[in-house]
Design a protein around this motif. Structure first.
Motif, PDB file in Angstrom:
ATOM      1  N   ARG A 146      -7.980  -0.844   7.555  1.00 16.35           N
ATOM      2  CA  ARG A 146      -9.045  -1.080   6.497  1.00 16.35           C
ATOM      3  C   ARG A 146      -8.629  -2.198   6.000  1.00 16.35           C
ATOM      4  O   ARG A 146      -8.960  -3.173   5.363  1.00 16.35           O
ATOM      5  CB  ARG A 146      -9.716  -0.095   6.321  1.00 16.35           C
ATOM      6  CG  ARG A 146     -10.390  -0.039   5.239  1.00 16.35           C
ATOM      7  CD  ARG A 146     -11.611   0.603   4.516  1.00 16.35           C
ATOM      8  NE  ARG A 146     -10.595   1.848   4.101  1.00 16.35           N
ATOM      9  CZ  ARG A 146     -10.400   1.163   2.969  1.00 16.35           C
ATOM     10  NH1 ARG A 146     -10.837  -0.090   1.913  1.00 16.35           N
ATOM     11  NH2 ARG A 146      -9.063   1.755   1.375  1.00 16.35           N
ATOM     12  N   ASP A 147      -7.717  -1.703   4.297  1.00 13.79           N
ATOM     13  CA  ASP A 147      -7.224  -2.836   3.671  1.00 13.79           C
ATOM     14  C   ASP A 147      -5.404  -3.094   3.721  1.00 13.79           C
ATOM     15  O   ASP A 147      -4.578  -3.328   2.823  1.00 13.79           O
ATOM     16  CB  ASP A 147      -7.307  -1.956   2.637  1.00 13.79           C
ATOM     17  CG  ASP A 147      -6.407  -0.835   1.898  1.00 13.79           C
ATOM     18  OD1 ASP A 147      -5.580  -0.027   3.202  1.00 13.79           O
ATOM     19  OD2 ASP A 147      -5.949  -0.044   1.586  1.00 13.79           O
ATOM     20  N   LYS A 148      -5.517  -2.734   4.970  1.00 12.99           N
ATOM     21  CA  LYS A 148      -3.226  -3.609   5.485  1.00 12.99           C
ATOM     22  C   LYS A 148      -3.567  -3.797   7.044  1.00 12.99           C
ATOM     23  O   LYS A 148      -4.145  -3.805   8.157  1.00 12.99           O
ATOM     24  CB  LYS A 148      -2.725  -2.371   5.167  1.00 12.99           C
ATOM     25  CG  LYS A 148      -2.699  -1.569   5.896  1.00 12.99           C
ATOM     26  CD  LYS A 148      -1.734   0.108   5.081  1.00 12.99           C
ATOM     27  CE  LYS A 148      -2.422   1.268   5.791  1.00 12.99           C
ATOM     28  NZ  LYS A 148      -1.597   2.046   5.546  1.00 12.99           N
ATOM     29  N   PHE A 149      -2.262  -4.935   6.645  1.00 13.13           N
ATOM     30  CA  PHE A 149      -2.245  -5.618   8.051  1.00 13.13           C
ATOM     31  C   PHE A 149      -0.113  -5.488   7.818  1.00 13.13           C
ATOM     32  O   PHE A 149       0.181  -5.150   7.119  1.00 13.13           O
ATOM     33  CB  PHE A 149      -3.072  -6.436   8.291  1.00 13.13           C
ATOM     34  CG  PHE A 149      -2.226  -8.062   7.643  1.00 13.13           C
ATOM     35  CD1 PHE A 149      -1.007  -8.260   8.270  1.00 13.13           C
ATOM     36  CD2 PHE A 149      -3.073  -8.221   6.592  1.00 13.13           C
ATOM     37  CE1 PHE A 149      -0.954  -9.342   6.897  1.00 13.13           C
ATOM     38  CE2 PHE A 149      -2.279  -9.033   5.314  1.00 13.13           C
ATOM     39  CZ  PHE A 149      -0.978  -9.783   6.084  1.00 13.13           C
ATOM     40  N   GLN A 150       0.179  -5.661   9.716  1.00  6.56           N
ATOM     41  CA  GLN A 150       1.611  -5.520   9.348  1.00  6.56           C
ATOM     42  C   GLN A 150       1.745  -7.085  10.307  1.00  6.56           C
ATOM     43  O   GLN A 150       1.083  -7.296  11.396  1.00  6.56           O
ATOM     44  CB  GLN A 150       1.787  -4.182  10.313  1.00  6.56           C
ATOM     45  CG  GLN A 150       3.489  -4.227  10.065  1.00  6.56           C
ATOM     46  CD  GLN A 150       3.941  -2.362  11.061  1.00  6.56           C
ATOM     47  OE1 GLN A 150       3.605  -2.566  12.096  1.00  6.56           O
ATOM     48  NE2 GLN A 150       4.292  -1.516  10.550  1.00  6.56           N
ATOM     49  N   VAL A 151       2.758  -7.488   9.713  1.00  5.76           N
ATOM     50  CA  VAL A 151       3.605  -8.968  10.623  1.00  5.76           C
ATOM     51  C   VAL A 151       5.127  -8.194  10.484  1.00  5.76           C
ATOM     52  O   VAL A 151       5.462  -6.697  10.363  1.00  5.76           O
ATOM     53  CB  VAL A 151       3.343 -10.042   9.650  1.00  5.76           C
ATOM     54  CG1 VAL A 151       2.231 -10.032   9.956  1.00  5.76           C
ATOM     55  CG2 VAL A 151       4.417 -10.098   8.825  1.00  5.76           C
ATOM     56  N   SER A 152       5.569  -8.897  11.892  1.00  8.18           N
ATOM     57  CA  SER A 152       6.845  -8.815  12.119  1.00  8.18           C
ATOM     58  C   SER A 152       7.607 -10.222  12.011  1.00  8.18           C
ATOM     59  O   SER A 152       7.168 -10.979  12.283  1.00  8.18           O
ATOM     60  CB  SER A 152       6.916  -8.386  13.788  1.00  8.18           C
ATOM     61  OG  SER A 152       8.343  -7.735  14.312  1.00  8.18           O
TER      62      SER A 152
END
Length: 187
Positions: free
Chosen positions: A122-128
């Protein structure tokens, strides 16, 4: 980086498009207005701070990522980092105005670096980050609690605006039909 630079050229600093106002041997200056400082993390920079620098794309240049305009959509905060095999997973908490454009395997620019979204909530995302990206961008040295400039993919913004316009001004009953097109030689 500054070879053939001219006054008026655009250079993105941590993803923020700025206009060159003066330049010299290995340096340039740009005016930064209050609005830019209020909407980006540039206000946190100090003499000696490391930054990502990128020249504006020239027509005909090869694209290596998504289209980034240097118009920051919001400021995020790094809330997690973790090693995963050779990569570093970075989790960013982001405001709603950015999260509405985030999709899995979509693009996002973090401090001007174009990256692929691994996952989101909902309020965060992840990258690599691959080791090369971590080495050559400021993102590799960021810590939990550091802020980052975020720019969502421009395609999502255009789609959103087109849908809004359609709601604001619905298409009236058109007189164009298959019969009309056929009678006028289009079919």
């Amino acid at each position: 980086m500054l070879e053939d630079v001219k006054i008026g050229d655009s250079i993105a600093v941590n993803g923020v498009c700025l206009t060159v106002t003066t330049f010299g041997e290995g340096i340039f200056t740009a005016d930064v207005m209050a609005e830019t400082l209020a909407r980006t993390n540039l206000k946190e920079l100090r003499p000696g701070s490391k930054v990502n620098l990128e020249r504006a794309l020239r027509l005909g240049d090869r694209l290596g990522g998504h289209l980034v305009s240097g118009h920051v959509d919001g400021i995020g905060t790094i809330i997690g980092t973790a090693r995963h095999d050779i990569a570093t997973l970075v989790t960013v908490q982001a405001p709603d105005e950015v999260m509405k454009y985030i999709i899995k395997k979509g693009s996002v620019a973090i401090d001007g670096t174009s990256l692929t979204v691994v996952d989101f909530d909902r309020d965060k995302f992840q990258v690599s980050l691959i080791p090369h990206t971590a080495q050559v961008t400021v993102l590799g040295s960021k810590k939990i609690g550091d802020t980052v400039n975020l720019e969502a993919d421009v395609l999502g913004k255009y789609i959103e605006r087109l849908l809004q316009a359609r709601e604001e001004r619905p298409v009236q009953n058109s007189k164009i039909s298959q019969e009309f097109l056929s009678a006028h030689g289009f079919l």
